[in-house]
Design a protein around this motif. Structure first.
Motif: not given
Length: 495
Positions: A258-265, A267-273, A347-348, A415-417
């Protein structure tokens, strides 16, 4: 008397007290305001405070204490057989008594007399006809208790009204008597305002402490059933819901997927935003004309007002299928096999749509921060021969960097929430994998899943939600502390 009318009366007394206090101060000054320590308005405000604040404090205390006293009195007056029942049954019966009491208030005298003389079945029918549906037939003691509850509530309402109004009038009279030419009305009013500001600022702190304590207590119960090392270092999430009331610890509660999915998604969101939002903020603050800025900034901020469920539907019906079909075509052109290597829920997909949602947060906050940089820095850089782009890169952004870091941190917390976009765009699969083209899930999604349905907060399968929540809170707190350290360190170097 209803509470709203009572509040209106107290406020009206306060308004009248303000006018009378200001008028009395003016009469004491004799048209010479310099003879008073404070202005007329401060004297009026002091009398209004004396009339309103004590009355409101007593009213708040009364409203918090009186219902408990009435409930205790009603429960103690119940027959012994009702008091000997289980606590859950007693609470259910008292809820029925309260429903009957509310219904009896709307009955006329004749109907009320019929209700008192009726048998349980007829009483239930009468109450149902007057908008009080009951699950079962009320006992005779419930009708008596409801009548007693209404009687005590009426007495309580009259007493509260009399005490509050009397206290308001007495406070106003005392304030009027204290007015004098050298009376420090301004100091008294400012002390009251300072206390109000401290109270308001403490609400956020107390709320945070309350949230932490509530989650921490339930988290302790969870770790009493499941070892902490299995939770923090577990790599499999399979809670296996137990039956209601069961304390079965069967299942695996690994946090890492769960923690890996939270950080992964995230990070991808911040990469776009971040690039889109930051570059748009730089353009609007430094390059766009006032007319263009007046149009583009509100349009960009419209994205922040779209509900997240709409973004989720957009990801589920448009973005996900689009990425899947595009990947199938690319795969077909490259290998001849038109099998999609990007799943519709991935995730993408979630990161891209969440990044779109976060763009206005990054852009609007960064724009305000960049705009707040003193104009003298820009003029000094341009006067030394730097181009506009060099000024932005070497002067504006370094000066605004602490604020931009804070804005990005707030965006990352958002994003995390996030939950709805992840549910619809990334799925609920809790697993460890590093491909952005596969589905994953986040901590918030599993918190919702664990607390959905008719559950009791006794099994580890439910209590794990609090452990997830407190863990997410601690991680966010650590990130905030580290970001604050970085910002302060850079600010010292820049200054």
């Amino acid at each position: 008397m209803s509470l709203s009318i009572l509040l209106f009366i107290v406020i009206a007394i306060g308004v009248v007290s303000y006018l009378m206090g200001a008028s009395r101060a003016a009469s004491l000054a004799g048209g010479k305001a310099s003879s008073l320590h404070s202005r007329y308005g401060y004297h009026g405000s002091f009398v209004a405070v004396m009339a309103v604040v004590p009355a409101f404090l007593v009213l708040a205390a009364w409203l918090s204490i009186a219902p408990k006293v009435i409930e205790t009195s009603v429960r103690e007056a119940l027959p012994p057989q009702a008091q000997s029942q289980a606590a859950a049954t007693q609470n259910l019966n008292y809820g029925t008594i309260m429903s009957i009491a509310r219904g009896m208030r709307d009955l006329d005298a004749d109907t009320l007399a019929k209700l008192k003389a009726a048998d349980p079945s007829t009483a239930r029918t009468i109450l149902g006809d007057h908008g009080v549906p009951l699950a079962g037939e009320p006992d005779a003691y419930m009708l008596n208790a409801a009548e007693s509850l209404n009687s005590m509530s009426a007495i309580n309402s009259m007493a509260m009204t009399a005490v509050v109004i009397a206290l308001s009038i007495a406070g106003a009279a005392l304030g009027m008597r204290m007015i004098a030419p050298r009376f420090r009305a301004r100091n008294r009013v400012e002390q009251v305002m300072l206390a109000a500001l401290i109270l308001c600022s403490s609400i956020a702190i107390l709320t945070t402490v309350g949230i932490i304590l509530s989650m921490f207590s339930e988290t302790v119960h969870f770790f009493q059933a499941v070892p902490a090392w299995k939770f923090f270092f577990g790599v499999v999430w399979d809670p296996r819901f137990a039956a209601a009331g069961s304390t079965d610890t069967g299942g695996q509660f690994g946090l890492i997927p769960l923690l890996l999915g939270t950080l992964y998604i995230g990070a991808v969101a911040m990469l776009f935003a971040v690039p889109v939002g930051l570059f748009s903020a730089i353009y609007m603050a430094e390059y766009a004309s006032p007319k263009l800025r007046a149009v583009t900034k509100p349009l960009l901020e419209v994205l922040a007002g779209i509900p997240t469920i709409v973004y989720g539907f957009f990801a589920l019906t448009s973005v996900g299928p689009f990425l899947r079909d595009i990947s199938a075509k690319i795969s077909g052109i490259a290998t001849g096999d038109f099998t999609s290597f990007i799943q519709a829920q991935s995730v993408l997909t979630a990161g891209f749509v969440m990044g779109i949602m976060l763009i206005p947060y990054v852009s609007s906050l960064s724009d305000d921060i960049i705009t707040a940089v003193p104009r003298s820095l820009r003029d000094g850089s341009l006067g030394l021969g730097a181009t506009r782009s060099e000024t932005v890169k070497n002067v504006i952004l370094p000066a605004a960097l602490p604020g931009i870091v804070g804005a990005l941190l707030m965006t990352a917390s958002r994003a995390v929430g996030e939950t709805m976009i992840v549910v619809l765009a990334a799925g609920v699969a809790a697993r460890i994998q590093f491909s952005p083209f596969e589905p994953m899930t986040t901590v918030t999604v599993k918190i919702v899943n664990q607390l959905t349905g008719d559950l009791e907060f006794t099994s580890p399968q439910t209590l794990v939600a609090f452990a997830l929540g407190i863990t997410l809170f601690v991680i966010t707190l650590c990130l905030n502390i580290y970001a604050l350290y970085i910002v302060r360190k850079y600010r010292e170097q820049y200054e």
